[in-house]
Structure formats: C-alpha cells, structure tokens
Design an enzyme around this catalytic site. Structure first.
Site, short mmCIF file in Angstrom:
data_model
loop_
_atom_site.label_atom_id
_atom_site.label_comp_id
_atom_site.label_asym_id
_atom_site.label_seq_id
_atom_site.Cartn_x
_atom_site.Cartn_y
_atom_site.Cartn_z
N HIS A 1 -29.69 -48.43 -7.75
CA HIS A 1 -29.97 -48.74 -6.35
C HIS A 1 -30.93 -49.92 -6.23
O HIS A 1 -30.85 -50.69 -5.28
CB HIS A 1 -30.58 -47.50 -5.66
N ASP B 1 -32.20 -48.40 1.57
CA ASP B 1 -31.13 -47.66 0.91
C ASP B 1 -30.69 -46.54 1.87
O ASP B 1 -31.51 -45.99 2.62
CB ASP B 1 -31.69 -47.05 -0.38
N HIS C 1 -19.47 -45.30 -17.68
CA HIS C 1 -19.46 -44.06 -16.89
C HIS C 1 -18.90 -44.35 -15.50
O HIS C 1 -18.66 -43.42 -14.73
CB HIS C 1 -20.88 -43.50 -16.79
N TRP D 1 -21.11 -47.65 -9.79
CA TRP D 1 -20.51 -48.73 -9.00
C TRP D 1 -20.98 -50.10 -9.47
O TRP D 1 -20.21 -51.07 -9.51
CB TRP D 1 -20.77 -48.52 -7.51
N ASN D 2 -22.26 -50.23 -9.85
CA ASN D 2 -22.72 -51.54 -10.33
C ASN D 2 -21.99 -51.92 -11.61
O ASN D 2 -21.54 -53.06 -11.76
CB ASN D 2 -24.23 -51.50 -10.60
N SER D 3 -21.88 -50.98 -12.53
CA SER D 3 -21.18 -51.29 -13.78
C SER D 3 -19.73 -51.66 -13.50
O SER D 3 -19.18 -52.58 -14.11
CB SER D 3 -21.25 -50.09 -14.73
N GLU E 1 -19.64 -55.08 -12.17
CA GLU E 1 -20.00 -56.05 -13.21
C GLU E 1 -18.83 -56.25 -14.18
O GLU E 1 -18.56 -57.37 -14.61
CB GLU E 1 -21.27 -55.60 -13.93
N GLN F 1 -18.75 -41.67 -9.32
CA GLN F 1 -18.09 -42.27 -10.50
C GLN F 1 -16.64 -41.83 -10.65
O GLN F 1 -15.82 -42.58 -11.18
CB GLN F 1 -18.92 -41.95 -11.74
#
Ligand code: UDX
Length: 471
Positions: free
Chosen positions: A24, A129, A369, A372-374, A377, A394
């Site tokens: 976050h 957030d 996993h 959302w960021n991964s 990216e 996820q």
C-alpha cells in the site's frame, strides 16, 4: 512524464496517507512522486508502525500520526488486525490524528496561505488509502476533501462494493461445495476468487470491506492503480456502479510505478542489489524470479517443497526469502544440501529491488503470489507469470493473469516439488510458455501506450492535477 506546472499552482499541496504496509505504501509514494513531478508540493502522513524514512525523500514533508496500534497487534503484523486496530484507536481518540492533519495542512503552507488568502491553508486535498475511514472522518471535520487511492485492481474494487450482494445471493461465505461456481455478476470470477482469507475471521473481512466501501462512497474522488489497457470494462462498470453516489472523479492512472520511480525509497526492508550483478551474468530470458510479496507466508513443509521444486526445475532462479516467509520463523533457514544443489544456478536473497529485477533482460519468468503491485510490475515488463495466490485480492488477480490476459497460469493445489518443477518448466520452456511470453509482450506494449503523453493514464493524471487545483 509531464513537467512541473509553474506559478501559483506549483504551490498547492497534496497530503498523502498510505496504509503502512509495503503493498500500500509503494503505490501511494509513486502517486506522490507523480504529483510532485507535476508541480504539487507533497506532505506524507505516516505512522510509527512500519514508519517511512523521511531522509530518503527530501522532496516531501513528513508528519507522523499516532496510530494507536497495540504492541501485540503490531508485533503480529497481520494486516486485517492492524487496519481494524488503527481505525478503532483513531475513532476512540481522534485528537492525535486531528492535530497531525491540522499541522500537515499548514506545513509549508503559511506563505501560500498568506499569498492566496485561502482560509483552509495550502493543502488542497488528502489522498488516503481506502482502509483509512477514521482518517477520512477527521479530515471531513477539518473541511479537507479526501481522495481515495485504491491500491488493488478495478475488478477488486467492484468485488468489494458487491460484497453485501454476494452474501445476499449466497455466494459468500464460500463453501467447499461452491468454490468453482462462476459469479455471473463479476465475470470471470468464481466463488474461489472472491476476496477471502483462509485464516481470517470472515466477520472481520466484512467489516474491513464495509469500511472501504464507505470511504470510497464518501470521497471526493477515487484513483485506481490500474490501466485502461488492463481493465477498461471494469472501469466502465465501476463508473456505472458509483454513478449514483455522485462521485466526481474515478480514474485509472496506473501503473503508478511507471509514472514515478521511488521503490527503493519506500522499501521497508533494505533491497539486496547484489542480485543485479548476478543477473548480468545470465543469458537473456533464462532466470525465473520467485517472490511472494511482503505478507504471504507458507508452512515449513511447503517451504521445503518450494526450495526443492526450484532446484529440481533445472532453471536458474532468483528467490526472495524474506523474514517471516515461513510461518512461525523470524529468520528462515534453507534446507540442508540446497545451496550445494543449486550452486551457480540459484540465488537466494532477503529482499530484491523487484522492479529492476523484473526489468532485467535475464529474467524470463516470475513466480508470484499475485499481489496487485507484483502483478502490475510483471505485466509492465512483459514477464509471464506463475501465480500462487495466498489471500486478499490475489485469487482474482491470478484469474485475470490466466483467463483474461493469458500471460501466465495459476499453480493450484498442494505445493509439492514435482508439481513446482513442472510448473517452472511449463512457463520457462516449450510452446505454451512461449505463447504466454508473446502475449505478455503485447500487453506490456498496450500498458506502455497508456503511459505515453496522450495515453489514458497520462490524461487521467492531467485530470487529477486539474481537479486538485480546483479544490
Ligand atoms: C499486498 C497485496 O497487494 C494485496 O493482496 C493486499 O492488498 C495487501 O497488500 P503484498 O503482498 O506485499 O501486498 O504484494 P504486492 O502488492 O505485490 O506488493 C509488494 C511490493 O513489494 C511490490 O511493489 C514489490 O515490488 C515490492 N517488493 C517485493 C520488493 O521491493 N522486493 C521484494 O523482494 C519483493
């Protein structure tokens, strides 16, 4: 990237308050960087829990907010408990938050206040957030408009807003018997993909989601860290679903990490950059990067299976084994014989410069996993993925990776070394992996187009800045 906006506007200030967890913090700090690059001054509000390091961001001002998270909850670090504890403490005694916000509203703003005769001080708005309803209430009492940054996908927000309906219709709480039942209101999701945690109390989840919904509906605008290239239909549906609330602004302005690069600065753990030199020695597309984000955890037995599955795959790999990746272990030990078995082929580090790793030409696959960021990216660099979702959003991210974008697949079922070996080979070798890689490259291009000067994400940022200046 747009340049700074000169003159009077350059003095307007945006406040940002991320939820203090890595997944976050990163997008909020990227948003802060993008606003700053467009001429806005930025003040970051942060808690002592998972505190940020102001010295790493000399361009921003920082104000600490008392978080009230009890020591035992902070030590356990479970996101849902921290969210509930923080909100409860701030609601029980809002004075600390009020004082911090009031100070942030004026920090650096006295001059501007004088020049512009703005009764509210120089702060135009506060980005929060979606989990910080208690902060939104205090801001409202101070007359400060709040905008929500949603750090998950548009599909995820649709799912959160639909939660009461999903209960009314009997999709939730999930039952063993309906896990694979499609949810017609939220295609392509199945019951299994809806937000839930196998370890969290379902009532707590409901409470957190009800608060997110209220925060979104009360806000003066919502920015989602997504791209029209990924979720045009979901954005359209959300606009329809939120239209009745009179929400003035709903924007897809991501992937935010591509609009401003601040990952090292906001990293809670120190990134081990030695892996970049190691990647430099590997052939293009040969390395599998395996990392499960900042919160996901596995049992000791599963950890062994992952280690030996990676070793047995025969592929070079870079694996992030962060503290607490294994449940109940503060510092994780690799299995006996593992290091010898993968010598010269496998590298294990505590924390990676992930965006740089994914952008490295040696990386040909990402076992994630599916945070959302991964996911963003991986997509942003055109790297195909194996998803092993753990909790929260996820599962639905994995569904999109596999069934909507076709840039990877979910590894379901028991974590067992033979299945892991096969999954790695499926991604890194052969026709199916090559097709996913091709689709990943095409998707990267589409996402990149949205980031060009006339692309939808840049236009969204322009609209956002104009809107902030109008507040
Ligand atoms: C999560 C999930 O996004 C989401 O399911 C939920 O809302 C709570 O937050 P996290 O599990 O940490 O966050 O995953 P992710 O969203 O992928 O964010 C991890 C961030 O840490 C990424 O920006 C990634 O680049 C960074 N990271 C990860 C590193 O910098 N180094 C690493 O070694 C691993």
């Amino acid at each position: 990237m747009a340049g700074g906006i000169p003159g009077r506007e350059a003095r307007r200030r945006a406040l940002v308050f991320p939820l203090p967890f890595q997944g976050h913090i990163d997008p909020m700090m990227h948003l802060a960087g993008a606003l700053h690059a467009r001429g806005l001054a930025v003040t970051v509000l942060h808690t002592r829990f998972n505190a940020l390091r102001p010295a790493r961001h000399p361009e921003f001002r920082f104000v600490e907010v008392p978080d009230g998270v009890p020591a035992d909850v902070a030590a356990a670090g479970r996101i849902i408990d921290v969210i509930l504890a923080m909100n409860a403490a701030m609601e029980a005694s809002p004075a600390g938050v009020r004082a911090a916000l009031a100070s942030a509203m004026l920090a650096g703003g006295e001059e501007e206040q004088e020049a512009e005769r703005r009764p509210r001080g120089a702060a135009a708005c506060l980005f929060i957030d979606g989990n910080l309803l208690a902060v939104q209430r205090v801001a409202a009492a101070l007359g400060l408009p709040t905008l929500v940054l949603r750090t998950g996908s548009a599909a995820c927000l649709r799912c959160f807003l639909a939660y009461p309906m999903l209960h009314e219709k009997g999709f939730l709480p999930p039952q063993e018997s309906n896990l694979y039942t499609p949810v017609p209101e939220l295609p392509p999701l199945r019951v299994k993909d809806l937000f839930f945690s196998p370890v969290s109390n379902h009532e707590k989840v409901r409470e957190v989601l009800a608060r997110i919904t209220e925060t979104v509906r009360n806000s003066s605008g919502v920015v989602i860290n997504t791209s029209e290239a990924l979720e045009a239909a979901e954005m359209e549906q959300l606009r329809g679903e939120l239209a009745g609330d009179g929400l003035p602004l709903l924007l897809a302005a991501g992937p935010l990490h591509k609009l401003s690069s601040r990952s090292a600065g906001s990293s809670l753990l120190d990134q081990d950059r030695s892996c970049i030199a190691w990647l430099d020695t590997r052939p293009p597309g040969s390395v599998l990067y395996a990392s499960f984000g900042s919160l996901a955890a596995m049992d000791p037995g599963e950890f062994l299976e992952v280690a030996w599955g990676l070793a047995d795959s025969g592929h070079p790999f870079l694996w992030v084994v962060r503290p607490k990746l294994v449940r109940g272990c503060d510092s994780v030990q690799l299995p006996d014989g593992f290091e010898d078995a993968v010598k010269g082929r496998g590298m294990v580090i505590r924390w990676a410069p992930q965006q740089e790793v994914l952008a490295h030409r040696a990386v040909g696959g990402f076992w994630t996993h599916g945070g959302w960021n991964s996911t963003l990216e991986g997509v942003g660099e055109g790297v195909p993925m194996i998803c092993r979702p753990d909790a929260v959003d996820q599962m639905m991210n994995a569904r999109y990776v596999q069934d909507v974008w076709g840039v990877g697949f979910e590894l379901e079922g028991e974590l067992e070394r033979g299945r892991i070996r096969d999954a790695v080979r499926r991604l890194m070798e052969g026709e199916e992996g090559a097709e996913m890689r091709e689709r990943a490259k095409v998707l990267r291009r589409k996402v990149a187009d949205c980031l060009e000067s006339s692309g939808s994400s840049q236009i969204a940022m322009d609209k956002l800045v104009s809107y902030i200046l109008s507040l």
